[in-house]
Design an enzyme around this catalytic site. Structure first.
Site, PDB file in Angstrom:
ATOM      1  N   ASP A  78       0.812  -1.215   0.000  1.00 26.05           N
ATOM      2  CA  ASP A  78       0.000   0.000   0.000  1.00 26.05           C
ATOM      3  C   ASP A  78       0.844   1.263   0.000  1.00 26.05           C
ATOM      4  O   ASP A  78       0.458   2.278  -0.578  1.00 26.05           O
ATOM      5  CB  ASP A  78      -0.930   0.012   1.218  1.00 26.05           C
ATOM      6  CG  ASP A  78      -2.152  -0.874   1.025  1.00 26.05           C
ATOM      7  OD1 ASP A  78      -2.103  -1.739   0.125  1.00 26.05           O
ATOM      8  OD2 ASP A  78      -3.138  -0.705   1.755  1.00 26.05           O
ATOM      9  N   CYS A 119       1.505  -8.092   5.382  1.00 28.51           N
ATOM     10  CA  CYS A 119       1.151  -6.690   5.144  1.00 28.51           C
ATOM     11  C   CYS A 119      -0.236  -6.496   4.536  1.00 28.51           C
ATOM     12  O   CYS A 119      -0.764  -7.376   3.858  1.00 28.51           O
ATOM     13  CB  CYS A 119       2.189  -6.043   4.232  1.00 28.51           C
ATOM     14  SG  CYS A 119       3.802  -5.895   5.008  1.00 28.51           S
ATOM     15  N   ASP A 120      -0.767  -5.304   4.806  1.00 34.33           N
ATOM     16  CA  ASP A 120      -1.888  -4.726   4.094  1.00 34.33           C
ATOM     17  C   ASP A 120      -3.039  -5.705   3.880  1.00 34.33           C
ATOM     18  O   ASP A 120      -3.595  -6.214   4.820  1.00 34.33           O
ATOM     19  CB  ASP A 120      -1.366  -4.094   2.792  1.00 34.33           C
ATOM     20  CG  ASP A 120      -0.312  -3.024   3.106  1.00 34.33           C
ATOM     21  OD1 ASP A 120      -0.517  -2.288   4.077  1.00 34.33           O
ATOM     22  OD2 ASP A 120       0.706  -2.947   2.410  1.00 34.33           O
ATOM     23  N   LYS A 121      -3.382  -6.021   2.617  1.00 29.99           N
ATOM     24  CA  LYS A 121      -4.574  -6.833   2.352  1.00 29.99           C
ATOM     25  C   LYS A 121      -4.290  -8.329   2.342  1.00 29.99           C
ATOM     26  O   LYS A 121      -5.199  -9.138   2.155  1.00 29.99           O
ATOM     27  CB  LYS A 121      -5.200  -6.422   1.003  1.00 29.99           C
ATOM     28  CG  LYS A 121      -5.439  -4.927   0.875  1.00 29.99           C
ATOM     29  CD  LYS A 121      -6.255  -4.368   2.030  1.00 29.99           C
ATOM     30  CE  LYS A 121      -6.177  -2.865   2.126  1.00 29.99           C
ATOM     31  NZ  LYS A 121      -4.896  -2.343   2.601  1.00 29.99           N
ATOM     32  N   CYS A 192       5.369  -2.369   8.452  1.00 31.87           N
ATOM     33  CA  CYS A 192       5.731  -1.035   8.940  1.00 31.87           C
ATOM     34  C   CYS A 192       5.433  -0.888  10.429  1.00 31.87           C
ATOM     35  O   CYS A 192       4.391  -1.323  10.922  1.00 31.87           O
ATOM     36  CB  CYS A 192       5.019   0.032   8.122  1.00 31.87           C
ATOM     37  SG  CYS A 192       5.539   0.046   6.398  1.00 31.87           S
ATOM     38  N   GLU A 442      -6.761   4.404  -0.290  1.00 35.01           N
ATOM     39  CA  GLU A 442      -6.411   5.056   0.974  1.00 35.01           C
ATOM     40  C   GLU A 442      -6.002   6.506   0.745  1.00 35.01           C
ATOM     41  O   GLU A 442      -5.492   6.863  -0.309  1.00 35.01           O
ATOM     42  CB  GLU A 442      -5.260   4.304   1.655  1.00 35.01           C
ATOM     43  CG  GLU A 442      -5.668   2.945   2.168  1.00 35.01           C
ATOM     44  CD  GLU A 442      -4.553   2.219   2.884  1.00 35.01           C
ATOM     45  OE1 GLU A 442      -4.846   1.226   3.563  1.00 35.01           O
ATOM     46  OE2 GLU A 442      -3.385   2.639   2.753  1.00 35.01           O
ATOM     47  N   SER A 468      -5.082   5.028   5.473  1.00 36.35           N
ATOM     48  CA  SER A 468      -4.009   4.159   5.918  1.00 36.35           C
ATOM     49  C   SER A 468      -4.006   4.139   7.436  1.00 36.35           C
ATOM     50  O   SER A 468      -4.411   5.103   8.084  1.00 36.35           O
ATOM     51  CB  SER A 468      -2.667   4.702   5.406  1.00 36.35           C
ATOM     52  OG  SER A 468      -1.598   4.117   6.104  1.00 36.35           O
TER      53      SER A 468
END
Length: 557
Positions: A78, A119-121, A192, A442, A468
């Site tokens: 992302d 991560c993310d999705k 992150c 986002e 985000s």
């Protein structure tokens, strides 16, 4: 065993022959077949180390007396996809991930699964698949990234870099200072380092019971991750023997507890979207009203970046997710402690020996950041089906001002950079919802620009898109119904007065019902931004944010 479908009987000789070509021996056909669902991708720092990680998982599965078969999913970073058309692919990638895992696992009749997301999705996509397939499954994620330090010793992370762009644009820092932040913001592999979406979902995976204690907070570079891998393989074998499946674990009560942790930690607003999607996959009737009820009874105990300078390594040092849950359990009615988890034990047993080791990082019930949760559901004539604010990332509880309207994120970012937004304004970014985006992109770049220019407490931002987990300030997202569906956000006009009341959970525009009805009759739905390819299909099938933005199956009757 489920895998007997492809390995037992004289008629499966062709199947066994093919499997022997992969290296299997006759004795392997009496063992459980385990899918190792990895997500090694070189362009995503949270996944760059997962190739070696996957090898360790396979070794642990073999040591536990089972047969591993590894495959990979796709993924979108992302942060790298932010601020351009690539972000439109992020949320839709969740559905591709879920579908691809379902395809591989059901086509080959595996007995169990270990998922390696980060991560993310990718984490929610795999979780959706696990609930859909419903075979014994354990998650072991790649782990969080360490926070960075600039040459001056300032602690930084990815959100610092995004906000640095706004600070440089407004003349607050030099190009050399921005470069220093850039060079040190992401110092290692891992997800992150703040309480952004990836870490939020990996922590929620732990409390839901699909992952083992420690999954959410042990750093990617910490040797304890290897021990977690060994435990995951051993626990999976127990789950298979006891036939404990994801839908036995992810109940309404488990989702309550996931949101309770989210409220206590002030997690990413994206967790609302993803957890509602999990409920859909689990066949549960779970809505935003129930989330709001959880928010009202759970105190906010942790502030993690971007809401503070603490990071996931600090949470881990202070006792991890188990310590937060143990503290929450002291308040009656907050957690459901006697439900089963992937350890084969109850949540109560999992957290029995946990303790807070640093009460500056994890506050006690007697000293919360606030008496209610760090996420809140807002409703009103501007969001009849709900909207979400990360209340733990702003000190402002009420904001009212004239709206400045943009019909896309690109338009908004350009307007913010050109000074079209001033103190007291309410920025509206619309037609960026699941259908309108498409893909519900986002808004980290606009929120970071506002924060970097020093307007974080003086400008509100409302959108039918997402934020985000690194976003902070007065940011209200997931406004439902979205603009592309004719929601009230589509009917706003420049200068309309909008009121955000976090305490009362209200999101209102000071326009009469009669005037809104008049505008609705005059409103015309814009042409879809994308008509072909995956995004074109996605825009036709996706549902609203308040139901998790899952895909609906067309009715051909």
């Amino acid at each position: 065993m489920r895998s007997d479908m492809i390995k037992k009987g004289f008629d499966k000789a062709p199947h066994r022959s093919l499997l022997k070509a992969t290296g299997l021996k006759d004795e392997d056909f009496d063992k459980p077949f385990i899918a190792i669902c990895n997500s090694f991708i070189e362009i995503i720092p949270g996944h760059k180390h997962l190739n070696e990680f996957g090898k360790l998982v396979k070794e642990a599965v073999r040591a536990a007396g089972m047969v591993p078969f590894e495959f990979n999913t796709i993924g979108v970073d992302d942060g790298i996809a932010m601020g351009h058309i690539g972000m439109r692919y992020s949320l839709p990638s969740r559905e591709i991930i879920a579908d691809s895992v379902e395809t591989v696992v059901n086509a080959h009749w595996f007995d169990g699964m270990i998922c390696i997301p980060n991560c993310d999705k990718i984490t929610p996509g795999m979780m959706m698949a696990a609930l859909r397939i419903n075979i014994p499954t354990v998650f072991v994620s790649g782990g969080p990234m360490a926070a960075g330090k600039t040459s001056k010793g300032d602690v930084v992370d990815l959100s610092s870099v995004f906000e640095g762009v706004g600070a440089y644009q407004s003349g607050k820092i030099s190009e050399e200072e921005l470069k220093d932040i850039e060079d040190h913001g992401c110092p290692s592999c891992g997800s992150c380092s703040g309480m952004f979406t990836a870490n939020s979902m990996n922590c929620l995976c732990e409390v839901l019971g699909l992952a083992l204690p420690g999954n959410g907070s042990i750093l990617a570079i910490d040797p304890r991750r290897e021990e977690l891998i060994k435990q995951a393989a051993e626990k999976l074998k127990i789950l298979i023997e006891r036939d404990i499946k994801p839908r036995d674990i992810v109940t309404e009560e488990a989702i309550d507890d996931a949101f309770a942790l989210d409220m206590a930690m002030g997690g990413s607003t994206n967790t609302v979207l993803h957890t509602l999607a999990l409920a859909q996959e689990a066949g549960l009737d779970y809505d935003m009203n129930r989330i709001d009820a959880v928010s009202r009874r759970v105190p906010h105990l942790c502030k993690v970046s971007p809401a503070s300078n603490w990071h996931m390594e600090d949470i881990d040092r202070a006792g991890g997710i188990s310590a937060i849950l143990k503290e929450m359990s002291r308040k009656e009615g907050v957690l459901h402690l006697d439900r089963i988890t992937a350890t084969g034990q109850t949540l109560r047993e999992n957290i029995a020996h946990a303790e807070i080791k640093d009460k500056e990082v994890i506050h006690s019930l007697e000293n919360p950041h606030s008496e209610e949760g760090g996420l809140r559901i807002l409703k009103g004539n501007l969001a009849k089906d709900g909207a979400v604010i990360k209340s733990g990332a702003t000190e402002v509880i009420r904001f009212e001002g004239p709206c400045v309207i943009f019909n896309s994120q690109d338009e908004a970012l350009a307007g913010i950079m050109l000074g079209k937004v001033k103190k007291g304004d309410v920025v509206i970014i619309r037609y960026e919802g699941p259908r309108g985006g498409p893909g519900m992109p986002e808004m980290l770049a606009p929120t970071s620009a506002i924060a970097g220019m020093g307007l974080g407490a003086d400008v509100a931002l409302l959108t039918d898109g997402r934020f985000s987990g690194a976003s902070r300030g007065i940011s209200v997202g997931h406004i439902s119904p979205e603009a592309a569906a004719g929601g009230t956000i589509a009917l706003l006009e420049q200068g309309d007065i909008v009121c955000i009341d976090v305490e009362e959970r209200l999101l209102e525009v000071r326009v009469s019902d009669e005037e809104l009805d008049k505008r609705k009759k005059e409103w015309k739905r814009p042409e879809p931004k994308v008509k072909t390819g995956w995004l074109g299909r996605y825009a036709q099938m996706v549902t609203s944010a308040n139901t998790g933005a899952v895909l609906k199956i067309p009715n051909f009757d």
